[in-house]
Design a protein around this motif. Structure first.
Motif, PDB file in Angstrom:
ATOM      1  N   MET A 114      46.970 -12.926 -74.247  1.00 28.69           N
ATOM      2  CA  MET A 114      47.176 -12.074 -73.001  1.00 28.69           C
ATOM      3  C   MET A 114      47.438 -12.454 -71.762  1.00 28.69           C
ATOM      4  O   MET A 114      47.996 -11.973 -70.840  1.00 28.69           O
ATOM      5  N   ARG A 115      47.279 -14.089 -71.567  1.00 28.73           N
ATOM      6  CA  ARG A 115      47.576 -14.437 -70.383  1.00 28.73           C
ATOM      7  C   ARG A 115      49.079 -14.427 -69.803  1.00 28.73           C
ATOM      8  O   ARG A 115      49.237 -14.311 -68.635  1.00 28.73           O
ATOM      9  N   ALA A 116      49.913 -14.497 -70.945  1.00 29.46           N
ATOM     10  CA  ALA A 116      51.378 -14.095 -70.616  1.00 29.46           C
ATOM     11  C   ALA A 116      51.615 -12.758 -69.867  1.00 29.46           C
ATOM     12  O   ALA A 116      52.799 -12.646 -69.236  1.00 29.46           O
ATOM     13  N   GLU A 117      50.907 -11.844 -69.943  1.00 32.45           N
ATOM     14  CA  GLU A 117      51.002 -10.577 -69.536  1.00 32.45           C
ATOM     15  C   GLU A 117      50.647 -10.506 -68.060  1.00 32.45           C
ATOM     16  O   GLU A 117      51.224  -9.516 -67.267  1.00 32.45           O
ATOM     17  N   PHE A 118      50.330 -11.590 -67.375  1.00 28.56           N
ATOM     18  CA  PHE A 118      49.731 -11.735 -66.151  1.00 28.56           C
ATOM     19  C   PHE A 118      50.691 -12.791 -65.193  1.00 28.56           C
ATOM     20  O   PHE A 118      50.545 -13.822 -65.520  1.00 28.56           O
ATOM     21  N   PRO A 119      51.456 -12.503 -64.552  1.00 31.97           N
ATOM     22  CA  PRO A 119      52.399 -13.545 -63.951  1.00 31.97           C
ATOM     23  C   PRO A 119      51.958 -14.388 -62.873  1.00 31.97           C
ATOM     24  O   PRO A 119      52.280 -15.462 -62.734  1.00 31.97           O
ATOM     25  N   ILE A 120      50.583 -14.136 -62.601  1.00 30.35           N
ATOM     26  CA  ILE A 120      49.956 -15.003 -61.493  1.00 30.35           C
ATOM     27  C   ILE A 120      49.901 -16.539 -62.164  1.00 30.35           C
ATOM     28  O   ILE A 120      49.738 -17.519 -61.700  1.00 30.35           O
ATOM     29  N   PHE A 121      49.564 -16.338 -63.580  1.00 28.78           N
ATOM     30  CA  PHE A 121      49.232 -17.877 -64.376  1.00 28.78           C
ATOM     31  C   PHE A 121      50.390 -18.571 -64.629  1.00 28.78           C
ATOM     32  O   PHE A 121      50.440 -19.813 -64.320  1.00 28.78           O
ATOM     33  N   ALA A 122      51.658 -18.006 -64.489  1.00 28.99           N
ATOM     34  CA  ALA A 122      52.925 -18.592 -64.426  1.00 28.99           C
ATOM     35  C   ALA A 122      53.287 -19.202 -62.964  1.00 28.99           C
ATOM     36  O   ALA A 122      53.952 -20.432 -62.694  1.00 28.99           O
ATOM     37  N   ALA A 123      52.640 -18.439 -61.750  1.00 29.58           N
ATOM     38  CA  ALA A 123      53.027 -18.909 -60.417  1.00 29.58           C
ATOM     39  C   ALA A 123      51.873 -20.003 -60.020  1.00 29.58           C
ATOM     40  O   ALA A 123      52.398 -20.809 -59.193  1.00 29.58           O
ATOM     41  N   HIS A 124      50.872 -20.075 -60.944  1.00 23.85           N
ATOM     42  CA  HIS A 124      49.977 -21.203 -60.567  1.00 23.85           C
ATOM     43  C   HIS A 124      49.583 -21.904 -61.741  1.00 23.85           C
ATOM     44  O   HIS A 124      48.423 -21.496 -62.377  1.00 23.85           O
ATOM     45  N   PRO A 125      50.350 -22.771 -62.227  1.00 25.70           N
ATOM     46  CA  PRO A 125      49.948 -23.346 -63.439  1.00 25.70           C
ATOM     47  C   PRO A 125      48.612 -23.989 -63.230  1.00 25.70           C
ATOM     48  O   PRO A 125      48.478 -24.712 -62.263  1.00 25.70           O
ATOM     49  N   GLY A 126      47.614 -24.052 -64.391  1.00 26.87           N
ATOM     50  CA  GLY A 126      46.621 -24.891 -64.350  1.00 26.87           C
ATOM     51  C   GLY A 126      45.346 -23.917 -63.572  1.00 26.87           C
ATOM     52  O   GLY A 126      44.251 -24.313 -63.421  1.00 26.87           O
ATOM     53  N   LEU A 127      45.700 -22.887 -63.238  1.00 26.61           N
ATOM     54  CA  LEU A 127      44.795 -21.822 -62.632  1.00 26.61           C
ATOM     55  C   LEU A 127      43.822 -21.528 -63.584  1.00 26.61           C
ATOM     56  O   LEU A 127      44.020 -20.826 -64.535  1.00 26.61           O
ATOM     57  N   VAL A 128      42.714 -21.573 -63.159  1.00 22.85           N
ATOM     58  CA  VAL A 128      41.357 -20.855 -64.127  1.00 22.85           C
ATOM     59  C   VAL A 128      40.685 -19.913 -63.182  1.00 22.85           C
ATOM     60  O   VAL A 128      40.057 -19.965 -62.129  1.00 22.85           O
ATOM     61  N   TYR A 129      40.937 -18.713 -63.483  1.00 23.25           N
ATOM     62  CA  TYR A 129      40.306 -17.305 -62.613  1.00 23.25           C
ATOM     63  C   TYR A 129      39.188 -17.018 -63.114  1.00 23.25           C
ATOM     64  O   TYR A 129      39.195 -16.258 -64.231  1.00 23.25           O
ATOM     65  N   LEU A 130      38.084 -17.300 -62.447  1.00 22.51           N
ATOM     66  CA  LEU A 130      36.734 -16.559 -63.019  1.00 22.51           C
ATOM     67  C   LEU A 130      35.875 -15.620 -62.089  1.00 22.51           C
ATOM     68  O   LEU A 130      34.827 -15.796 -61.937  1.00 22.51           O
ATOM     69  N   ASP A 131      37.096 -15.098 -61.406  1.00 22.11           N
ATOM     70  CA  ASP A 131      36.326 -13.972 -60.292  1.00 22.11           C
ATOM     71  C   ASP A 131      36.824 -12.619 -60.580  1.00 22.11           C
ATOM     72  O   ASP A 131      36.886 -11.756 -59.849  1.00 22.11           O
ATOM     73  N   SER A 132      36.819 -12.151 -61.924  1.00 20.90           N
ATOM     74  CA  SER A 132      37.224 -10.838 -62.252  1.00 20.90           C
ATOM     75  C   SER A 132      36.410  -9.799 -61.960  1.00 20.90           C
ATOM     76  O   SER A 132      36.829  -8.765 -61.932  1.00 20.90           O
ATOM     77  N   ALA A 133      35.093 -10.177 -61.589  1.00 21.21           N
ATOM     78  CA  ALA A 133      34.183  -8.889 -61.207  1.00 21.21           C
ATOM     79  C   ALA A 133      34.173  -8.551 -59.957  1.00 21.21           C
ATOM     80  O   ALA A 133      34.277  -7.748 -59.305  1.00 21.21           O
ATOM     81  N   ALA A 134      35.031  -9.760 -59.126  1.00 23.77           N
ATOM     82  CA  ALA A 134      35.390  -9.277 -57.535  1.00 23.77           C
ATOM     83  C   ALA A 134      36.735  -8.564 -57.625  1.00 23.77           C
ATOM     84  O   ALA A 134      36.881  -7.551 -56.928  1.00 23.77           O
ATOM     85  N   THR A 135      37.813  -8.938 -58.391  1.00 19.84           N
ATOM     86  CA  THR A 135      38.970  -8.215 -58.638  1.00 19.84           C
ATOM     87  C   THR A 135      39.571  -8.938 -59.999  1.00 19.84           C
ATOM     88  O   THR A 135      39.700 -10.044 -60.050  1.00 19.84           O
ATOM     89  N   SER A 136      40.355  -7.881 -60.826  1.00 26.31           N
ATOM     90  CA  SER A 136      41.160  -8.325 -61.893  1.00 26.31           C
ATOM     91  C   SER A 136      42.517  -8.913 -61.668  1.00 26.31           C
ATOM     92  O   SER A 136      43.130  -8.331 -60.269  1.00 26.31           O
TER      93      SER A 136
END
Length: 397
Positions: A1-23
């Motif tokens: 599913m990560r490929a559906e979210f362009p922020i991960f291509a914009a920030h290679p290596g990003l680990v986003y574990l704050d989805s309770a704040a915002t997805s």
């Protein structure tokens, strides 16, 4: 599913574990909002030209997508700026309708500030009292205490579907049944629930359900309030202005039909169509599988913390009511320091009181760290957080 979210291509290596704040936002949502601004931009409901009518169809089509998803009527589905405005709308308008001096509003001690402060304001205005359901030793709601707190003076019971700190689903049906036993109305803060659980407002049998679009892959600045039509029709308007009126004269005004009655002014049209696209995206997902995935990642982290970090205190033990969110306190590391170290490793977590200061006070801590996995996370992300925690211990512990 990560490929559906362009922020991960914009920030290679990003680990986003704050989805309770915002997805994070999938490409379908971003594209839909860009298409509105690039090809459909006009105000809604008022223009008789094709571009305005096209924008109106897109806006109302988004309402239909949302209403269908939560099993609500179109007239019961009101667009707001988010959960906070939706709860304020209910508190202010419903308060005028049902509260008298001496009445009571029942909340839980685990509420987000947006489901505490509006009720405190309206209680003060009408001479009512706010009371709180406590937690048991296992930090779930004490339903025996709740049964004792509910009485004929209880007019409103407001509670979160899922706690943003504890990551557990509250016993909604039991709370709704308690409310009905004394004729009280129920208001559910669904900010976390909408992102993790299928929501059917008719099955929940609640009177109001509020949520924000940005928690469920949509844009910020748009949210939804579901309300029973019979109540919405009786409630006075929350705001005055354009589109919420039927007729205005120098001697007074009359109100438009639902849902326009509660949607004064030019709405967040792009936000609404973006939210509609988010719900189209959700329709393609298996929410049960995603919840199992999130719980699995959360459990992997809990096991690591218990094995290797004796100075870490978990705010709650996992159970069948748990969505995988892990909130913790470290005996030697302030949550803000931990979050800063995590940031240096491209790991995003939340640190602070999470807009739940009464709960922090109950736990005897000023703040906690929160790790919220979601469908675009994997075990490598959990490993990266654990490595950052080891680094923080070497520096601070």
């Amino acid at each position: 599913m990560r490929a559906e979210f362009p922020i991960f291509a914009a920030h290679p290596g990003l680990v986003y574990l704050d989805s309770a704040a915002t997805s994070q936002k999938p490409q379908i949502v971003i594209d839909r909002m860009n298409r509105y601004y690039g090809a459909e931009n006009a105000n809604v409901h008022r223009g008789v030209y094709e571009l305005s009518e096209s924008a109106t169809r897109a806006f109302e089509g988004a309402r239909e997508l949302v209403a269908t998803a939560i099993n609500a009527a179109l007239t019961e589905t009101i667009f707001t700026r988010g959960t906070t405005e939706a709860i304020n709308l209910v508190a202010q308008s419903l308060g005028q309708l049902v509260l008298q001096p001496g009445d009571e509003i029942l909340l839980t001690i685990a509420e987000h500030h947006s489901n505490i402060v509006p009720w405190q304001i309206v209680a003060d205005r009408h001479g009512a009292k706010v009371r709180f359901i406590p937690l048991n030793k296992d930090r779930r709601l004490d339903m025996q205490a709740a049964a004792h707190l509910v009485n004929p003076r209880t007019k409103i019971i407001a509670f979160a579907h899922i706690s943003n700190v504890l990551g557990i689903e509250h016993p909604v049906r039991e709370l709704v049944a308690l409310a009905k036993s004394v004729g009280a109305l129920t208001v559910i803060d669904g900010a976390q629930g909408i992102a993790h659980l299928p929501v059917d407002v008719k099955a929940l049998d609640c009177d109001f359900y509020a949520f924000s679009g940005h928690k469920v892959f949509g844009p910020t600045g748009i949210g939804v309030l579901y309300g029973r039509q019979s109540l919405l029709e009786r409630m006075p308007p929350y705001q005055g202005g354009g589109d919420m009126i039927e007729r205005v004269s120098v001697t007074g005004s009359t109100w438009n039909v639902l849902p326009s009655k509660f949607e004064a002014g030019t709405p967040n049209i792009a936000g609404a169509v973006g939210l509609g696209a988010a719900f189209e995206f959700v329709k393609t997902l298996d929410q049960g599988r995603i919840l199992a995935h999130d719980r699995s990642l959360g459990m992997t982290l809990v096991d690591e913390l218990k094995r290797h970090f004796p100075k870490v205190q978990l705010m709650i033990e996992p159970g069948p009511d748990w969505i995988g969110l892990v909130t913790l306190a470290h005996a030697s590391i302030h949550p803000h320091d931990l979050a800063a170290i995590c940031d240096s490793e491209q790991v995003c977590i939340r640190a602070g009181h999470h807009c739940a200061q009464p709960l922090m006070e109950l736990f005897g801590v000023p703040a906690t760290a929160r790790v919220a996995p979601f469908l675009y996370n994997d075990e490598n992300d959990i490993d990266r957080f654990v490595a950052a925690l080891h680094k923080a211990e070497k520096l601070f512990a």
